[in-house]
Design a protein around this motif. Structure first.
Motif, PDB file in Angstrom:
ATOM      1  N   ALA A   1      38.188  52.981  44.725  1.00 46.88           N
ATOM      2  CA  ALA A   1      37.099  52.145  45.230  1.00 46.88           C
ATOM      3  C   ALA A   1      37.345  51.820  46.693  1.00 46.88           C
ATOM      4  O   ALA A   1      38.419  51.347  47.061  1.00 46.88           O
ATOM      5  CB  ALA A   1      37.005  50.860  44.416  1.00 46.88           C
ATOM      6  N   VAL A   2      36.346  52.095  47.512  1.00 47.95           N
ATOM      7  CA  VAL A   2      36.393  51.698  48.920  1.00 47.95           C
ATOM      8  C   VAL A   2      35.717  50.339  49.009  1.00 47.95           C
ATOM      9  O   VAL A   2      34.493  50.232  49.047  1.00 47.95           O
ATOM     10  CB  VAL A   2      35.705  52.739  49.819  1.00 47.95           C
ATOM     11  CG1 VAL A   2      35.689  52.268  51.273  1.00 47.95           C
ATOM     12  CG2 VAL A   2      36.411  54.083  49.700  1.00 47.95           C
ATOM     13  N   GLY A   3      36.533  49.301  48.974  1.00 46.91           N
ATOM     14  CA  GLY A   3      36.023  47.940  49.061  1.00 46.91           C
ATOM     15  C   GLY A   3      35.901  47.257  47.712  1.00 46.91           C
ATOM     16  O   GLY A   3      35.757  47.897  46.669  1.00 46.91           O
ATOM     17  N   THR A   4      35.942  45.938  47.757  1.00 44.59           N
ATOM     18  CA  THR A   4      35.841  45.142  46.536  1.00 44.59           C
ATOM     19  C   THR A   4      34.449  45.210  45.925  1.00 44.59           C
ATOM     20  O   THR A   4      34.299  45.061  44.716  1.00 44.59           O
ATOM     21  CB  THR A   4      36.204  43.676  46.824  1.00 44.59           C
ATOM     22  OG1 THR A   4      35.336  43.155  47.834  1.00 44.59           O
ATOM     23  CG2 THR A   4      37.659  43.545  47.288  1.00 44.59           C
ATOM     24  N   THR A   5      33.429  45.449  46.743  1.00 44.60           N
ATOM     25  CA  THR A   5      32.075  45.535  46.175  1.00 44.60           C
ATOM     26  C   THR A   5      31.930  46.789  45.314  1.00 44.60           C
ATOM     27  O   THR A   5      31.343  46.745  44.229  1.00 44.60           O
ATOM     28  CB  THR A   5      30.995  45.512  47.279  1.00 44.60           C
ATOM     29  OG1 THR A   5      31.216  46.587  48.195  1.00 44.60           O
ATOM     30  CG2 THR A   5      31.014  44.187  48.019  1.00 44.60           C
ATOM     31  N   SER A   6      32.466  47.914  45.784  1.00 47.88           N
ATOM     32  CA  SER A   6      32.452  49.126  44.970  1.00 47.88           C
ATOM     33  C   SER A   6      33.248  48.912  43.688  1.00 47.88           C
ATOM     34  O   SER A   6      32.842  49.372  42.607  1.00 47.88           O
ATOM     35  CB  SER A   6      33.038  50.306  45.762  1.00 47.88           C
ATOM     36  OG  SER A   6      32.287  50.578  46.912  1.00 47.88           O
ATOM     37  N   ALA A   7      34.375  48.231  43.809  1.00 50.83           N
ATOM     38  CA  ALA A   7      35.212  47.968  42.632  1.00 50.83           C
ATOM     39  C   ALA A   7      34.459  47.130  41.603  1.00 50.83           C
ATOM     40  O   ALA A   7      34.546  47.375  40.394  1.00 50.83           O
ATOM     41  CB  ALA A   7      36.505  47.271  43.053  1.00 50.83           C
TER      42      ALA A   7
ATOM     43  N   GLY B   1      42.490  53.072  42.252  1.00 48.85           N
ATOM     44  CA  GLY B   1      43.017  52.835  43.597  1.00 48.85           C
ATOM     45  C   GLY B   1      42.006  52.001  44.360  1.00 48.85           C
ATOM     46  O   GLY B   1      40.808  52.022  44.044  1.00 48.85           O
ATOM     47  N   LEU B   2      42.484  51.276  45.362  1.00 49.63           N
ATOM     48  CA  LEU B   2      41.597  50.364  46.094  1.00 49.63           C
ATOM     49  C   LEU B   2      41.931  50.390  47.575  1.00 49.63           C
ATOM     50  O   LEU B   2      43.074  50.149  47.974  1.00 49.63           O
ATOM     51  CB  LEU B   2      41.754  48.938  45.553  1.00 49.63           C
ATOM     52  CG  LEU B   2      40.937  47.844  46.236  1.00 49.63           C
ATOM     53  CD1 LEU B   2      39.439  48.076  46.045  1.00 49.63           C
ATOM     54  CD2 LEU B   2      41.328  46.467  45.691  1.00 49.63           C
ATOM     55  N   LEU B   3      40.932  50.714  48.395  1.00 54.32           N
ATOM     56  CA  LEU B   3      41.033  50.578  49.845  1.00 54.32           C
ATOM     57  C   LEU B   3      40.268  49.323  50.225  1.00 54.32           C
ATOM     58  O   LEU B   3      39.075  49.192  49.910  1.00 54.32           O
ATOM     59  CB  LEU B   3      40.431  51.791  50.555  1.00 54.32           C
ATOM     60  CG  LEU B   3      40.448  51.736  52.091  1.00 54.32           C
ATOM     61  CD1 LEU B   3      41.868  51.858  52.619  1.00 54.32           C
ATOM     62  CD2 LEU B   3      39.570  52.829  52.691  1.00 54.32           C
ATOM     63  N   THR B   4      40.931  48.399  50.902  1.00 56.42           N
ATOM     64  CA  THR B   4      40.304  47.105  51.168  1.00 56.42           C
ATOM     65  C   THR B   4      40.824  46.522  52.466  1.00 56.42           C
ATOM     66  O   THR B   4      41.944  46.830  52.896  1.00 56.42           O
ATOM     67  CB  THR B   4      40.574  46.137  49.999  1.00 56.42           C
ATOM     68  OG1 THR B   4      39.913  44.896  50.222  1.00 56.42           O
ATOM     69  CG2 THR B   4      42.064  45.880  49.810  1.00 56.42           C
ATOM     70  N   ASN B   5      40.026  45.692  53.106  1.00 59.41           N
ATOM     71  CA  ASN B   5      40.482  44.954  54.274  1.00 59.41           C
ATOM     72  C   ASN B   5      41.292  43.735  53.831  1.00 59.41           C
ATOM     73  O   ASN B   5      41.430  43.457  52.646  1.00 59.41           O
ATOM     74  CB  ASN B   5      39.291  44.522  55.129  1.00 59.41           C
ATOM     75  CG  ASN B   5      38.760  45.657  55.990  1.00 59.41           C
ATOM     76  OD1 ASN B   5      38.986  46.817  55.706  1.00 59.41           O
ATOM     77  ND2 ASN B   5      38.040  45.313  57.051  1.00 59.41           N
ATOM     78  N   PHE B   6      41.813  42.989  54.795  1.00 64.88           N
ATOM     79  CA  PHE B   6      42.508  41.739  54.500  1.00 64.88           C
ATOM     80  C   PHE B   6      41.479  40.614  54.468  1.00 64.88           C
ATOM     81  O   PHE B   6      40.640  40.499  55.360  1.00 64.88           O
ATOM     82  CB  PHE B   6      43.578  41.466  55.555  1.00 64.88           C
ATOM     83  CG  PHE B   6      44.685  42.482  55.529  1.00 64.88           C
ATOM     84  CD1 PHE B   6      45.750  42.342  54.649  1.00 64.88           C
ATOM     85  CD2 PHE B   6      44.653  43.594  56.355  1.00 64.88           C
ATOM     86  CE1 PHE B   6      46.765  43.290  54.604  1.00 64.88           C
ATOM     87  CE2 PHE B   6      45.656  44.549  56.317  1.00 64.88           C
ATOM     88  CZ  PHE B   6      46.715  44.398  55.440  1.00 64.88           C
ATOM     89  N   HIS B   7      41.559  39.767  53.442  1.00 68.05           N
ATOM     90  CA  HIS B   7      40.489  38.822  53.155  1.00 68.05           C
ATOM     91  C   HIS B   7      40.891  37.365  53.395  1.00 68.05           C
ATOM     92  O   HIS B   7      42.073  37.029  53.441  1.00 68.05           O
ATOM     93  CB  HIS B   7      40.040  38.989  51.706  1.00 68.05           C
ATOM     94  CG  HIS B   7      39.562  40.361  51.387  1.00 68.05           C
ATOM     95  ND1 HIS B   7      38.426  40.913  51.944  1.00 68.05           N
ATOM     96  CD2 HIS B   7      40.076  41.330  50.581  1.00 68.05           C
ATOM     97  CE1 HIS B   7      38.265  42.147  51.500  1.00 68.05           C
ATOM     98  NE2 HIS B   7      39.239  42.422  50.677  1.00 68.05           N
TER      99      HIS B   7
END
Length: 343
Positions: free
Chosen positions: A257-263, A294-300
């Motif tokens: 998932a690219v981003g928490t929204t996709s997840a 797997g998860l690609l995400t920014n720092f939140h």
């Protein structure tokens, strides 16, 4: 689950000078923290290293929702609006500050985008009523509201505050392009799916990938304010899974998932076959992921549901270690900042 680690994670303080006020240029030059769950290993890389980390048998899943210019500055009224959703033609739900100047019956008029000179008079909107959750119902009076002439990119308040602290202008001409993924399609988000901001068309072409749509709204960006994070109310957001997605997902050995929204779409959708729906999925530790590998995400932000989702995927202790490492090693934080790949 360690309550101690989770509480420390939720109370992290990020200094203002570590908050990115503009993205990396070019996009794929941003830094990447690789976090391996099996070994707890942390490695410092860049986004350009992604092709060496992701198998051709994997499938990247990205949110292709397009950000609308939803921020309206109404200087004559000394107010600011964030449009949330056009519920019917000319009718919007919105957030507004200061609320005391936005009582029912109030008419506001937005400023044009800096540097532009729209033809004709400025549009007017009337506050019709307040609804639960601190939202307003607005009605556009007369002609339709041209957001391309009057709406600014809805940059998060922490970026605008950091710009002010650093003596930067509130609006920069590159903002409309910077705060949009290169593959954005259906309009509807009032915050960017920020993990996708790192992809250039050339980089994305190197991976098997597929798109879902989740229009980002209050469900994603509203901060946690309840004493117990589990009591936080999640707002529903609209999503769509397109034709052909299930076949691509079935053929992959892992969905990243690219981003928490996709997840959230992947984890909450009843099936991956074509359909539209709404999700108010609230994912926090402990949670067992069913589809995301797997998860690609920014720092939140610390008090955010996005950080809780990351902690659920990597574990609170390892997520806390990753954030402490990022702080120590001068990573850039939040929407325009660097990224983390969790495998």
């Amino acid at each position: 689950m360690s309550t101690f680690d989770l509480n420390n994670l939720l109370s992290l303080t990020i200094p203002h000078d570590r908050i990115a006020t503009s993205p990396a240029h070019p996009r794929d030059s941003a830094r990447l923290l690789l976090l391996r769950r099996a070994t707890s290993e942390i490695t410092d890389l860049t986004i350009r290293d992604l092709p060496s980390l992701i198998s051709p048998a994997n499938l990247l899943v990205l949110n292709n929702s397009k950000v609308i210019p939803a921020r309206l500055i109404c200087s004559q009224n000394r107010t600011e609006l964030l449009l949330l959703e056009e519920t019917s033609p000319g009718w919007w739900t919105a957030l507004g500050t200061p609320s005391k100047r936005l009582q029912p019956g109030t008419i506001v008029s937005p400023d044009p985008i800096p540097g532009s000179t729209p033809a004709g008079p400025a549009p007017q909107l009337r506050v019709e009523k307040h609804i639960p959750g601190g939202q307003l119902v607005l009605r556009v009076l007369g002609d339709s509201l041209n957001l391309q002439q009057y709406g600014l990119p809805p940059l998060p308040p922490y970026i605008l505050k950091s710009r002010k602290v650093q003596g930067q202008p509130d609006f920069q001409p590159t903002d409309p392009a910077d705060y949009q993924t290169t593959y954005a399609q259906p309009p509807g988000s009032v915050a960017a799916p920020t993990a996708g901001l790192h992809f250039t068309p050339e980089l994305l072409a190197q991976f098997p990938h597929a798109f879902v749509t989740l229009h980002v709204g209050l469900g994603t960006f509203r901060p946690i304010k309840t004493e117990d994070f589990r009591d936080h109310p999640m707002h529903a957001e609209h999503y769509e899974i397109p034709a052909g997605f299930a076949e691509k997902a079935d053929a992959a050995d892992k969905l990243i998932a690219v981003g928490t929204t996709s997840a959230r779409v992947l984890e909450s959708a009843p099936s991956l076959h074509p359909h539209t729906g709404t999700t108010s999925a609230y994912i926090y530790p402990p949670y067992e992921f069913k589809r995301v590998g797997g998860l690609l995400t920014n720092f939140h932000l610390a008090h955010s549901t996005l950080l809780l989702l990351v902690a659920a995927f990597a574990g609170p202790e390892l997520t806390l270690r990753a954030y402490q490492h990022a702080l120590k090693n001068n990573y850039r934080f939040f929407s325009f900042g660097d990224a983390m790949l969790i495998l």
